[in-house]
Motif scaffolding. Structure first.
Motif, PDB file in Angstrom:
ATOM      1  N   THR A  19       0.840  -1.202   0.000  1.00 53.07           N
ATOM      2  CA  THR A  19       0.000   0.000   0.000  1.00 53.07           C
ATOM      3  C   THR A  19       0.873   1.250   0.000  1.00 53.07           C
ATOM      4  OG1 THR A  19      -1.805  -1.132   1.124  1.00 53.07           O
ATOM      5  CG2 THR A  19      -1.772   1.269   1.285  1.00 53.07           C
ATOM      6  N   VAL A  20       1.943   1.251   0.785  1.00 49.15           N
ATOM      7  CA  VAL A  20       2.860   2.395   0.810  1.00 49.15           C
ATOM      8  C   VAL A  20       3.492   2.580  -0.571  1.00 49.15           C
ATOM      9  CG1 VAL A  20       4.986   3.310   1.819  1.00 49.15           C
ATOM     10  CG2 VAL A  20       3.304   2.196   3.287  1.00 49.15           C
ATOM     11  N   ARG A  21       3.890   1.483  -1.218  1.00 51.58           N
ATOM     12  CA  ARG A  21       4.462   1.571  -2.577  1.00 51.58           C
ATOM     13  C   ARG A  21       3.462   2.174  -3.558  1.00 51.58           C
ATOM     14  NH1 ARG A  21       6.153  -3.549  -1.111  1.00 51.58           N
ATOM     15  NH2 ARG A  21       8.352  -3.639  -0.605  1.00 51.58           N
ATOM     16  N   ARG A  22       2.202   1.745  -3.473  1.00 48.43           N
ATOM     17  CA  ARG A  22       1.171   2.290  -4.364  1.00 48.43           C
ATOM     18  C   ARG A  22       0.967   3.788  -4.130  1.00 48.43           C
ATOM     19  NH1 ARG A  22      -1.620  -2.637  -3.347  1.00 48.43           N
ATOM     20  NH2 ARG A  22      -2.961  -1.574  -1.845  1.00 48.43           N
ATOM     21  N   TRP A  23       0.960   4.192  -2.869  1.00 51.12           N
ATOM     22  CA  TRP A  23       0.814   5.620  -2.570  1.00 51.12           C
ATOM     23  C   TRP A  23       1.983   6.412  -3.150  1.00 51.12           C
ATOM     24  CZ3 TRP A  23      -0.554   4.625   3.228  1.00 51.12           C
ATOM     25  CH2 TRP A  23      -1.919   4.381   3.343  1.00 51.12           C
ATOM     26  N   ALA A  24       3.175   5.850  -3.058  1.00 50.56           N
ATOM     27  CA  ALA A  24       4.354   6.526  -3.613  1.00 50.56           C
ATOM     28  C   ALA A  24       4.271   6.575  -5.135  1.00 50.56           C
ATOM     29  CB  ALA A  24       5.626   5.816  -3.170  1.00 50.56           C
ATOM     30  N   ASP A  25       3.902   5.472  -5.752  1.00 51.01           N
ATOM     31  CA  ASP A  25       3.820   5.419  -7.215  1.00 51.01           C
ATOM     32  C   ASP A  25       2.749   6.359  -7.764  1.00 51.01           C
ATOM     33  OD1 ASP A  25       5.855   3.570  -7.189  1.00 51.01           O
ATOM     34  OD2 ASP A  25       4.536   1.824  -7.454  1.00 51.01           O
ATOM     35  N   SER A  26       1.693   6.591  -6.974  1.00 56.52           N
ATOM     36  CA  SER A  26       0.617   7.492  -7.428  1.00 56.52           C
ATOM     37  C   SER A  26       0.886   8.953  -7.047  1.00 56.52           C
ATOM     38  CB  SER A  26      -0.723   7.046  -6.841  1.00 56.52           C
ATOM     39  OG  SER A  26      -0.738   7.259  -5.439  1.00 56.52           O
ATOM     40  N   GLY A  27       1.997   9.205  -6.338  1.00 57.10           N
ATOM     41  CA  GLY A  27       2.348  10.575  -5.970  1.00 57.10           C
ATOM     42  C   GLY A  27       1.712  11.068  -4.678  1.00 57.10           C
ATOM     43  N   GLN A  28       0.995  10.205  -3.980  1.00 55.70           N
ATOM     44  CA  GLN A  28       0.366  10.617  -2.718  1.00 55.70           C
ATOM     45  C   GLN A  28       1.381  10.718  -1.585  1.00 55.70           C
ATOM     46  OE1 GLN A  28      -3.439   8.577  -1.773  1.00 55.70           O
ATOM     47  NE2 GLN A  28      -3.086   7.503  -3.710  1.00 55.70           N
ATOM     48  N   LEU A  29       2.449   9.956  -1.666  1.00 56.17           N
ATOM     49  CA  LEU A  29       3.478   9.915  -0.633  1.00 56.17           C
ATOM     50  C   LEU A  29       4.831  10.088  -1.307  1.00 56.17           C
ATOM     51  CD1 LEU A  29       4.088   9.442   2.372  1.00 56.17           C
ATOM     52  CD2 LEU A  29       4.129   7.004   1.903  1.00 56.17           C
ATOM     53  N   VAL A  30       5.609  11.053  -0.856  1.00 53.54           N
ATOM     54  CA  VAL A  30       6.891  11.374  -1.492  1.00 53.54           C
ATOM     55  C   VAL A  30       7.988  10.449  -0.960  1.00 53.54           C
ATOM     56  CG1 VAL A  30       8.618  13.160  -1.855  1.00 53.54           C
ATOM     57  CG2 VAL A  30       6.196  13.773  -1.766  1.00 53.54           C
ATOM     58  N   MET A  31       8.673   9.788  -1.890  1.00 50.74           N
ATOM     59  CA  MET A  31       9.816   8.935  -1.537  1.00 50.74           C
ATOM     60  C   MET A  31      11.025   9.384  -2.317  1.00 50.74           C
ATOM     61  SD  MET A  31       8.857   5.009  -1.079  1.00 50.74           S
ATOM     62  CE  MET A  31       7.253   4.492  -0.583  1.00 50.74           C
ATOM     63  N   GLU A  32      12.180   9.132  -1.715  1.00 48.37           N
ATOM     64  CA  GLU A  32      13.448   9.427  -2.370  1.00 48.37           C
ATOM     65  C   GLU A  32      14.319   8.185  -2.290  1.00 48.37           C
ATOM     66  OE1 GLU A  32      14.853  12.736  -0.127  1.00 48.37           O
ATOM     67  OE2 GLU A  32      13.466  14.143  -1.063  1.00 48.37           O
ATOM     68  N   ARG A  33      15.451   8.222  -2.939  1.00 48.69           N
ATOM     69  CA  ARG A  33      16.418   7.126  -2.854  1.00 48.69           C
ATOM     70  C   ARG A  33      17.546   7.551  -1.920  1.00 48.69           C
ATOM     71  NH1 ARG A  33      14.714   2.455  -5.577  1.00 48.69           N
ATOM     72  NH2 ARG A  33      13.428   3.089  -7.319  1.00 48.69           N
ATOM     73  N   ASP A  34      17.972   6.624  -1.059  1.00 52.03           N
ATOM     74  CA  ASP A  34      19.107   6.930  -0.193  1.00 52.03           C
ATOM     75  C   ASP A  34      20.409   6.597  -0.926  1.00 52.03           C
ATOM     76  OD1 ASP A  34      19.416   4.160  -0.083  1.00 52.03           O
ATOM     77  OD2 ASP A  34      18.829   3.991   2.022  1.00 52.03           O
TER      78      ASP A  34
END
Length: 137
Positions: A19-34
């Motif tokens: 679910t977290v991955r889907r939110w990130a892929d849809s732009g709802q949750l911002v993720m970055e790469r370390d």
């Protein structure tokens, strides 16, 4: 500022890592790469997202096994510090917990927006615990 893996964020939000991955892929949750290329979420961004999601009904995250009957693991969403006291707001799944603690306690525990904490409630007092090693003064 703390950052969280997908699994850690999922645990704090009470959802699956997918679910977290889907939110990130849809732009709802911002993720970055370390530095190693892993996807991570900035603690302040996760705190804001958790607070926004708390407006409606949400699943309750897995309970932590403890002898304390009223224990709320969550993420700090706001800290207001005064001369003597501090107000700490925590989002624990669908629950918002607000605690008044001393300014000294907030500084000693290095509590800031995006930090993972546990609020423990005994009668009318709320105590905040944090795992980890404190930085040296």
């Amino acid at each position: 500022m703390p950052s969280y893996s997908i699994g850690q964020a999922a645990g704090l939000l009470g959802v699956s890592p997918e679910t977290v991955r889907r939110w990130a892929d849809s732009g709802q949750l911002v993720m970055e790469r370390d530095g190693s290329g892993s996807r991570v979420i900035d603690g302040a961004s996760l705190a804001a997202f958790a607070k926004d999601r708390a407006a409606g009904p949400r699943p309750v995250p897995d309970e932590v096994l403890t002898s304390v009957r009223n224990s709320f693991a969550g993420i700090v969403t706001a800290v207001v510090v005064d001369d003597v006291v501090a107000q700490v707001e925590i989002q624990s799944g669908p629950h918002r917990v607000v605690s008044l603690v001393t300014r000294e306690a907030v500084e000693e525990l290095d509590i800031q927006v995006g930090t993972t904490v546990t609020a423990r409630v005994k009668a009318t007092d709320v105590h905040i615990d944090r795992q980890g090693v404190l930085p040296r003064p």
